[in-house]
Scaffold this motif. Structure first.
Motif, PDB file in Angstrom:
ATOM      1  N   LEU A 458       0.816  -1.206   0.000  1.00 24.13           N
ATOM      2  CA  LEU A 458       0.000   0.000   0.000  1.00 24.13           C
ATOM      3  C   LEU A 458       0.854   1.263   0.000  1.00 24.13           C
ATOM      4  CD1 LEU A 458      -3.012   0.601  -0.024  1.00 24.13           C
ATOM      5  CD2 LEU A 458      -2.897   1.000   2.421  1.00 24.13           C
ATOM      6  N   ASN A 459       2.077   1.195   0.571  1.00 22.03           N
ATOM      7  CA  ASN A 459       2.954   2.358   0.561  1.00 22.03           C
ATOM      8  C   ASN A 459       3.298   2.791  -0.861  1.00 22.03           C
ATOM      9  OD1 ASN A 459       6.170   3.227   0.629  1.00 22.03           O
ATOM     10  ND2 ASN A 459       4.943   4.157   2.250  1.00 22.03           N
ATOM     11  N   LEU A 460       3.511   1.799  -1.747  1.00 21.37           N
ATOM     12  CA  LEU A 460       3.794   2.136  -3.142  1.00 21.37           C
ATOM     13  C   LEU A 460       2.626   2.869  -3.779  1.00 21.37           C
ATOM     14  CD1 LEU A 460       5.446  -1.244  -4.259  1.00 21.37           C
ATOM     15  CD2 LEU A 460       6.597   0.896  -3.656  1.00 21.37           C
ATOM     16  N   LEU A 461       1.396   2.399  -3.483  1.00 22.25           N
ATOM     17  CA  LEU A 461       0.214   3.033  -4.045  1.00 22.25           C
ATOM     18  C   LEU A 461       0.024   4.453  -3.518  1.00 22.25           C
ATOM     19  CD1 LEU A 461      -2.376   2.807  -5.729  1.00 22.25           C
ATOM     20  CD2 LEU A 461      -3.495   1.844  -3.698  1.00 22.25           C
ATOM     21  N   LEU A 462       0.154   4.632  -2.207  1.00 19.84           N
ATOM     22  CA  LEU A 462      -0.060   5.958  -1.615  1.00 19.84           C
ATOM     23  C   LEU A 462       0.978   6.969  -2.111  1.00 19.84           C
ATOM     24  CD1 LEU A 462      -0.941   4.954   2.067  1.00 19.84           C
ATOM     25  CD2 LEU A 462      -2.479   5.943   0.380  1.00 19.84           C
ATOM     26  N   ARG A 463       2.230   6.560  -2.186  1.00 21.67           N
ATOM     27  CA  ARG A 463       3.275   7.488  -2.639  1.00 21.67           C
ATOM     28  C   ARG A 463       3.061   7.881  -4.101  1.00 21.67           C
ATOM     29  NH1 ARG A 463       9.122   5.463  -0.762  1.00 21.67           N
ATOM     30  NH2 ARG A 463       9.610   7.404  -1.845  1.00 21.67           N
ATOM     31  N   ARG A 464       2.621   6.885  -4.926  1.00 24.51           N
ATOM     32  CA  ARG A 464       2.355   7.196  -6.345  1.00 24.51           C
ATOM     33  C   ARG A 464       1.182   8.181  -6.449  1.00 24.51           C
ATOM     34  NH1 ARG A 464       2.343   4.315 -11.264  1.00 24.51           N
ATOM     35  NH2 ARG A 464       1.606   5.766 -12.887  1.00 24.51           N
ATOM     36  N   GLU A 585       4.699   1.768  14.589  1.00 26.06           N
ATOM     37  CA  GLU A 585       5.832   1.312  13.770  1.00 26.06           C
ATOM     38  C   GLU A 585       5.354   0.844  12.398  1.00 26.06           C
ATOM     39  OE1 GLU A 585       7.819  -1.678  15.974  1.00 26.06           O
ATOM     40  OE2 GLU A 585       8.543  -0.319  17.549  1.00 26.06           O
ATOM     41  N   SER A 586       4.220   0.110  12.387  1.00 31.32           N
ATOM     42  CA  SER A 586       3.677  -0.353  11.106  1.00 31.32           C
ATOM     43  C   SER A 586       3.186   0.822  10.271  1.00 31.32           C
ATOM     44  CB  SER A 586       2.535  -1.351  11.351  1.00 31.32           C
ATOM     45  OG  SER A 586       2.995  -2.489  12.054  1.00 31.32           O
ATOM     46  N   LEU A 587       2.538   1.809  10.912  1.00 32.50           N
ATOM     47  CA  LEU A 587       2.063   2.981  10.173  1.00 32.50           C
ATOM     48  C   LEU A 587       3.228   3.772   9.584  1.00 32.50           C
ATOM     49  CD1 LEU A 587      -0.823   4.279  12.462  1.00 32.50           C
ATOM     50  CD2 LEU A 587      -1.017   3.037  10.325  1.00 32.50           C
ATOM     51  N   GLN A 588       4.343   3.786  10.284  1.00 35.85           N
ATOM     52  CA  GLN A 588       5.533   4.459   9.751  1.00 35.85           C
ATOM     53  C   GLN A 588       5.973   3.791   8.445  1.00 35.85           C
ATOM     54  OE1 GLN A 588       7.061   7.124  10.997  1.00 35.85           O
ATOM     55  NE2 GLN A 588       8.745   7.163   9.519  1.00 35.85           N
ATOM     56  N   GLU A 589       5.927   2.458   8.447  1.00 39.99           N
ATOM     57  CA  GLU A 589       6.287   1.722   7.220  1.00 39.99           C
ATOM     58  C   GLU A 589       5.217   1.898   6.145  1.00 39.99           C
ATOM     59  OE1 GLU A 589       7.415  -2.874   5.890  1.00 39.99           O
ATOM     60  OE2 GLU A 589       6.967  -2.381   7.975  1.00 39.99           O
ATOM     61  N   LEU A 590       3.948   2.007   6.548  1.00 35.02           N
ATOM     62  CA  LEU A 590       2.847   2.148   5.593  1.00 35.02           C
ATOM     63  C   LEU A 590       2.885   3.501   4.881  1.00 35.02           C
ATOM     64  CD1 LEU A 590       0.067   1.086   4.493  1.00 35.02           C
ATOM     65  CD2 LEU A 590      -0.968   2.263   6.437  1.00 35.02           C
ATOM     66  N   LEU A 591       3.208   4.570   5.619  1.00 37.26           N
ATOM     67  CA  LEU A 591       3.057   5.926   5.079  1.00 37.26           C
ATOM     68  C   LEU A 591       4.381   6.641   4.841  1.00 37.26           C
ATOM     69  CD1 LEU A 591       0.139   7.034   7.428  1.00 37.26           C
ATOM     70  CD2 LEU A 591      -0.048   6.052   5.151  1.00 37.26           C
ATOM     71  N   ASP A 592       5.493   6.011   5.159  1.00 35.98           N
ATOM     72  CA  ASP A 592       6.781   6.684   5.060  1.00 35.98           C
ATOM     73  C   ASP A 592       7.078   7.024   3.599  1.00 35.98           C
ATOM     74  OD1 ASP A 592       9.096   7.796   5.935  1.00 35.98           O
ATOM     75  OD2 ASP A 592      10.244   5.927   5.823  1.00 35.98           O
ATOM     76  N   GLY A 593       7.584   8.231   3.391  1.00 33.05           N
ATOM     77  CA  GLY A 593       7.934   8.692   2.049  1.00 33.05           C
ATOM     78  C   GLY A 593       6.922   9.639   1.460  1.00 33.05           C
TER      79      GLY A 593
END
Length: 886
Positions: A458-464, A585-593
Motif C-alpha cells: 500500500l505504501n507504493l500506491l499511496l506514494r504514487r 511502527e507499522s504505520l511508519q512503514e505504511l506511510l513513510d515517504g
C-alpha cells in the motif's frame, strides 16, 4: 475527763455549713488524726510524722423509698475553715479494723468494697481516747444495722466488750418509735439528748443467755483471757468425747464393710460378663460394616463405569476431526466463494484447540496418549493452514496494488486532479477480515509478516497517488512567478511593492491537506482494525481526521466499519501501550515517504510568495488540532513536520529581510525617512491579511525581529553624522508611527513597538530643540545655570557680589542677548527648518520649541526677580506675545 469533740456544738455547726445539704442530717461529728500506713502494718507510733487533722461526720438522708447513710471526711483549709474532702457511702463499708500496733488502741481503719485502687493502703484514723473511739464505732455499727440491715466485719476489738462499754456509758433512756416511722426514728442525735440512745447490738434474750452462761463461772467477766482458756479446754474435752463415741461403734462399722465387700464381688462378676458380651457385639458390628462396605464399593464401581463410558464418548467426540474441515484446512481454496467454509473450519479448529486446554479439559486427561496425539494433529493442521493463508494473503495484497498501479486512470493526470479512491481496495480486503481475526487467534506471530506485506504494497500506491496529485496540483495552479522583494534598500520609499494575488498557492496547499490527511487517517484506522490491532477507534464511523464533512463522491464513508468487532469478544477495547507502539511502527512503514510530496508543495509555495507560509501555517494548525487519536501517530508527526518546515521557511524569509534592512547602515549620508519604514507597514498589513485568526505567534515573532533590527539599524545610521542624528531619528520614528497607526490599534505586538517609537521620537525632539535654543541664547541660560549652582552653597543676597554675577554683568548679558530677540527667534526657526526633510513635522516641532523656550525664560525671570529684585527685564507675558506673533 476531757470533753469529747462529739459534744462540740460549734464543730457540728461548722460541719453542717461545710456540707450544705438540706435533706441530710448530721448524726455525729468528731475530730480525728489521719495517717497512711501499709496493709497489715501501721506506722501510727510515729503519728506526728504523717498525721493530719480531720473531722469525721456521720450523716443520714431520708427518702420515700429508702434511707442512706454517709461518712464524710472534712479538712481544714488554709484559713482554718472546714471544707469537704471525701464522701463514703456506709453501705459499701466492709471492714472496721483496730490497729494492733498502736498500744493505746485509739487507731483504726475502715475498708470499703467499692474503692477503685485497692493497692493503696487505706487511711488510718486516730482518736483522742478509747471512749471517742468506742463512741464513733458504736454509732457506725448502729447506723449500719438500723438502716442497711447488715454489720461490717469488726477486727481487733471484741464486740462483747463494745456492747458492755455501751451499756455502762449509755443512760437508760430509750426512744423506740413505731416501725412505720422508719428505722431512723430510733436514732436520736446528740443535739437532742446529749447522749446516744440506740438499739442494742445484742438482743434481750441473747443478753440473758449470756449472763446465765457467764454466771456459771466463778471468775469475773473482766478476766477475758482466763475465760477464753476455759472455753478452749472445754472444746477439747468435747472433741475427745466424740472420738470415744466413734471408737465404741467399731463392730457396726465392720459389719458395714463386709456388706460392701460382697457387693463389690458381685459388681466385678457383672463387669466381666458385660465385657464378654461387648466383645461379641463388636465382632458382629465389624462383620456388618464389612458387608456394607463391599456392597457400597460394588454400587460405586457400577456408577463410575457408566460415568466413564459417557466421559469417554464425549472425549472421543471431541477428538474427532470432521472430514470437511480437514479438507478446507489442508488444501482448500481461498477464493471468495470458499471463504465461508474456511472461516467455519477456522472456528472449529480454534474451538478444538481450546477444548484440549485447561480449564475446558480436565488436567488428568492431558497426559493421555490419545489426547497428546490429537493435540499434535491439530497443531499440524493449524501450522499448515496458517502457512497457506499467510502466503495467499501476501500475494493477494501485492496483486491488488499492482493492478491499481498499472491502471493510470486511478491517478491524477494532466488537466485532471483525481481524488484517491480506495473503496474497491478496502471492499476486497474486507472479504478476508474475518480470516485475519481467526489467524490471530490461531497464531499471533503470523500477523507480523502479513502486516509488513500490506504496508509495503500500500505504501507504493499511496506514494504514487501523492506524487501524481502534487505534480498536477502545482501544474494547474496559476500564480505569479516573479518573487516579491519586500525590504530591499535600493527600492524607493514610494515604490509600490508587488502585490499580486497569491491566494491560489495557499489554496493548493489546503487542497493537498484536505484530500490526503483524511485519507491517511482513514488508512491508518482501516489498517489498525483490518490487521487486528487492539486499539480504540481513530475516528467515528464515517468521520474524517479533520472533522470535515464527506464530499458527494465520498462513497467509503463507513470503510472503517469492518463488521468484525464481534469475533473476539475478549479483545481489549481500550488498547495497550505495546499494541499502540507496534501499530505506530507499522504505520511508519505504511506511510513513510509520502511526506516528501507535501514538502515539495511547501517549497513551491515559498518560492512564489514567502508570506503564504503564514496561511499554510494556519491551515496546518487547524488540521493538527483535529488529530486527537494516538493511533494516528504518523499523521500527527507529518503535520508537526510540515508545521516545523513552514516555520523554518518563514524564518528564512524573515532573516533575509532583516539582512536587507541591515544593509541600509552601509550607505553613507542618509537623510529623511529610510525606505524600509513605509515598506514594513505594507509588509505588516499583508501579513495581517494572511493570518486570518491563525499563526499569531509566528507573525508576532517576525514583528519583534523586524522592528528590533529596524530600530537598531536606524540608531546606527543616525550616529554616522551626530549633527543631524536627532533629525534622522525623529523623522523616522514619526514615519513609523504614522504608517502603523491603524495596525497598532488592533495588533498588541505592534502597539508595543508603536509606544516605543513614540518615546524615542519625544526624546529626539527634546534633544534637538534644546540644542537649537542653547545655540541662540547660550549666554542667557549659562548665566541662569551659574546662579542655580551657587544657590546650593550661598544665600541669594550674596550672589550679586560674586565675580561675573553682579548687576552690571546682568545688564550687559541682557543687552547682548535680548536686544534683538525677535531676530534670534527667527534664526532659531530657520535652524529648525534647515535640515528637516519632512515639512509636515515642522509646525509641531516649532510649537514644541516655543513652549520649551518660554518655560526656560520663565525660570530665568523668576531667578532674576529673586536675586536682583530691582532689575527689570522683558516680562514673561511680553515674551509669550512675541512668540505667538512669530
Amino acid at each position: 475527763m476531757a470533753k469529747s469533740s462529739a459534744d462540740d456544738e460549734e464543730l457540728r455547726r461548722a460541719c453542717e455549713a461545710a456540707i450544705d445539704v438540706t435533706n441530710q442530717k448530721i448524726i455525729m461529728c468528731m475530730k480525728v488524726s489521719k495517717s497512711r500506713g501499709i496493709w497489715g502494718k501501721s506506722t501510727l507510733l510515729g503519728r506526728g510524722h504523717m498525721a493530719k487533722p480531720r473531722v469525721l461526720a456521720l450523716s443520714t438522708e431520708s427518702k420515700a423509698q429508702s434511707d442512706k447513710a454517709f461518712l464524710r471526711v472534712l479538712k481544714y483549709s488554709s484559713g482554718g475553715v472546714l471544707e469537704p474532702a471525701k464522701l463514703y457511702k456506709l453501705k459499701h463499708l466492709s471492714k472496721v479494723e483496730v490497729i494492733t500496733n498502736d498500744p493505746s488502741g485509739c487507731t483504726f481503719m475502715m475498708g470499703f468494697d467499692n474503692l477503685r485502687n485497692q493497692s493503696v493502703a487505706p487511711s488510718q484514723w486516730t482518736m483522742r481516747n478509747i471512749n471517742d473511739r468506742n463512741r464513733l464505732l458504736l454509732c457506725i455499727l448502729n447506723i449500719c444495722k438500723e438502716i442497711l440491715g447488715q454489720l461490717p466485719k469488726v477486727v481487733g476489738i471484741d464486740i462483747v466488750e463494745l456492747a458492755l462499754w455501751a451499756k455502762e456509758n449509755t443512760p437508760t433512756v430509750t426512744n423506740r418509735a413505731h416501725p412505720r416511722d422508719g428505722p431512723l426514728a430510733s436514732v436520736v442525735t446528740e443535739s437532742d439528748s446529749k447522749v446516744t440512745v440506740e438499739k442494742d447490738l445484742v438482743s434481750q434474750a441473747e443478753e440473758e443467755d449470756m449472763e446465765a452462761l457467764l454466771g456459771t463461772y466463778v471468775m469475773g467477766i473482766g478476766e477475758a483471757e482466763a475465760f477464753s482458756e476455759r472455753l478452749k479446754r472445754e472444746l477439747l474435752a468435747l472433741e475427745a468425747a466424740n472420738v470415744h463415741a466413734i471408737l465404741e461403734s467399731e463392730p457396726l462399722v465392720e459389719e458395714v464393710l463386709q456388706g460392701l465387700e460382697s457387693a463389690t464381688i458381685c459388681v466385678e462378676d457383672m463387669d466381666e460378663w458385660l465385657g464378654i458380651f461387648n466383645i461379641k457385639l463388636r465382632h458382629m458390628r465389624q462383620d456388618i460394616e464389612s458387608i456394607e462396605t463391599r456392597n457400597n464399593k460394588l454400587e460405586m464401581q457400577s456408577v463410575n463405569n457408566e460415568s466413564l463410558i459417557k466421559e469417554l464418548d464425549k472425549l472421543l467426540e471431541r477428538l474427532r476431526v470432521p472430514s470437511e474441515y480437514a479438507t478446507s484446512l489442508t488444501g482448500g481454496s481461498f477464493d471468495e466463494a470458499r471463504m465461508l467454509q474456511n472461516v467455519e473450519a477456522c472456528e472449529w479448529l480454534t474451538n478444538a484447540l481450546q477444548s484440549l486446554e485447561a480449564p475446558k479439559l480436565d488436567p488428568s486427561y492431558a497426559k493421555m496418549k490419545a489426547v497428546k496425539e490429537k493435540r499434535a494433529e491439530l497443531e499440524k493442521l493449524k501450522t499448515t493452514f496458517v502457512r497457506r493463508a499467510s502466503e495467499f494473503l501476501r500475494n493477494y495484497f501485492s496483486s491488488l496494488v499492482d493492478f491499481m498501479i498499472s491502471d493510470k486512470s486511478y491517478f491524477s493526470q494532466r488537466g485532471q486532479l483525481k481524488r484517491p479512491d480506495h473503496a474497491d481496495l478496502r471492499y476486497k480486503c474486507r472479504t478476508y477480515a474475518r480470516l485475519l481475526q481467526h489467524l490471530k487467534s490461531l497464531d499471533k506471530n503470523c500477523l507480523g509478516p502479513l502486516r509488513n506485506a500490506y504496508c509495503h504494497s500500500l505504501n507504493l500506491l499511496l506514494r504514487r497517488e501523492a506524487r501524481e496529485f502534487a505534480n498536477e496540483l502545482r501544474a494547474s495552479t496559476k500564480a505569479p512567478r516573479n518573487p516579491s522583494v519586500w525590504l530591499e534598500a535600493s527600492s524607493g520609499s514610494n515604490q509600490i511593492v508587488n502585490s499580486a494575488d497569491t491566494s491560489t498557492v495557499s489554496e493548493a496547499y489546503a487542497k493537498m491537506l484536505t484530500i490526503f490527511i483524511p485519507l491517511l487517517v482513514d488508512e491508518s484506522s482501516f489498517f489498525a482494525h483490518f490487521m487486528c490491532f487492539e486499539v480504540p477507534a481513530l475516528v467515528p464511523p464515517g468521520g474524517h481526521g479533520d472533522g470535515s464533512k464527506t464530499g458527494p463522491n465520498d462513497n467509503d464513508a463507513n470503510d472503517d466499519d469492518l463488521g468484525i468487532m464481534d469475533i473476539d469478544e475478549n479483545d481489549s477495547k481500550t488498547g495497550n501501550s505495546a499494541e499502540l507502539g507496534t501499530l505506530n511502527e507499522s504505520l511508519q512503514e505504511l506511510l513513510d515517504g509520502i511526506q516528501e510530496d507535501f514538502y515539495a508543495v511547501v517549497d513551491w509555495a515559498y518560492k512564489i510568495d514567502p508570506l503564504r507560509c503564514i496561511s499554510m501555517h494556519g491551515i496546518t494548525e487547524r488540521y493538527l488540532s483535529g488529530q486527537k487519536a494516538d493511533a494516528a501517530g504518523f499523521v500527527r508527526r507529518l503535520l508537526d513536520d510540515l508545521e516545523s518546515k513552514i516555520s523554518l521557511q518563514f524564518n528564512r524569509f524573515v532573516d533575509e529581510a532583516c539582512h536587507q534592512i541591515e544593509r541600509n547602515e552601509r550607505n553613507v549620508r542618509q537623510m529623511g525617512v529610510l525606505s524600509y519604514i513605509p515598506r514594513f507597514a505594507t509588509l505588516a498589513t499583508r501579513m495581517e491579511q494572511y493570518i486570518q485568526g491563525q499563526s499569531r505567534d509566528l507573525v508576532d515573532q517576525a514583528y519583534t525581529k523586524f522592528v528590533s533590527i529596524m530600530f537598531a539599524t536606524l540608531e546606527k545610521i543616525a550616529q554616522t553624522d551626530p549633527k543631524v542624528a536627532d533629525i534622522v531619528l525623529l523623522e523616522n520614528y514619526a514615519a513609523f508611527q504614522n504608517s502603523l497607526y491603524d495596525l497598532a490599534n488592533v495588533v498588541p505586538t505592534l502597539a508595543k513597538f508603536y509606544h516605543q517609537a513614540s518615546e524615542s521620537y519625544e526624546q529626539a525632539c527634546t534633544r534637538h530643540i534644546n540644542m537649537i535654543i542653547y545655540f541662540q541664547f547660550e549666554r542667557l541660560f549659562q548665566f541662569a545655570r551659574k546662579i542655580e549652582d551657587l544657590m546650593y552653597t550661598i544665600t541669594p543676597e550674596e550672589i550679586p557680589f560674586q565675580l561675573g554675577l553682579s548687576k552690571m554683568d546682568l545688564r550687559k548679558m541682557i543687552k547682548s542677548t535680548l536686544s534683538g530677540v525677535d531676530k534670534s527667534i527667527t534664526a532659531m526657526y530657520r535652524r529648525l527648518q534647515k535640515n528637516l526633510t519632512s515639512e509636515e513635522l515642522l509646525p509641531s516641532l516649532w510649537d514644541k520649541c516655543k513652549k520649551e523656550f518660554l518655560d526656560k525664560y520663565e525660570s530665568f525671570a523668576q531667578l532674576v526677580a529673586k536675586i536682583y529684585p530691582n532689575e527689570t527685564i522683558t516680562s514673561v507675558a511680553g515674551m509669550r506675545e512675541l512668540l505667538a506673533s512669530m
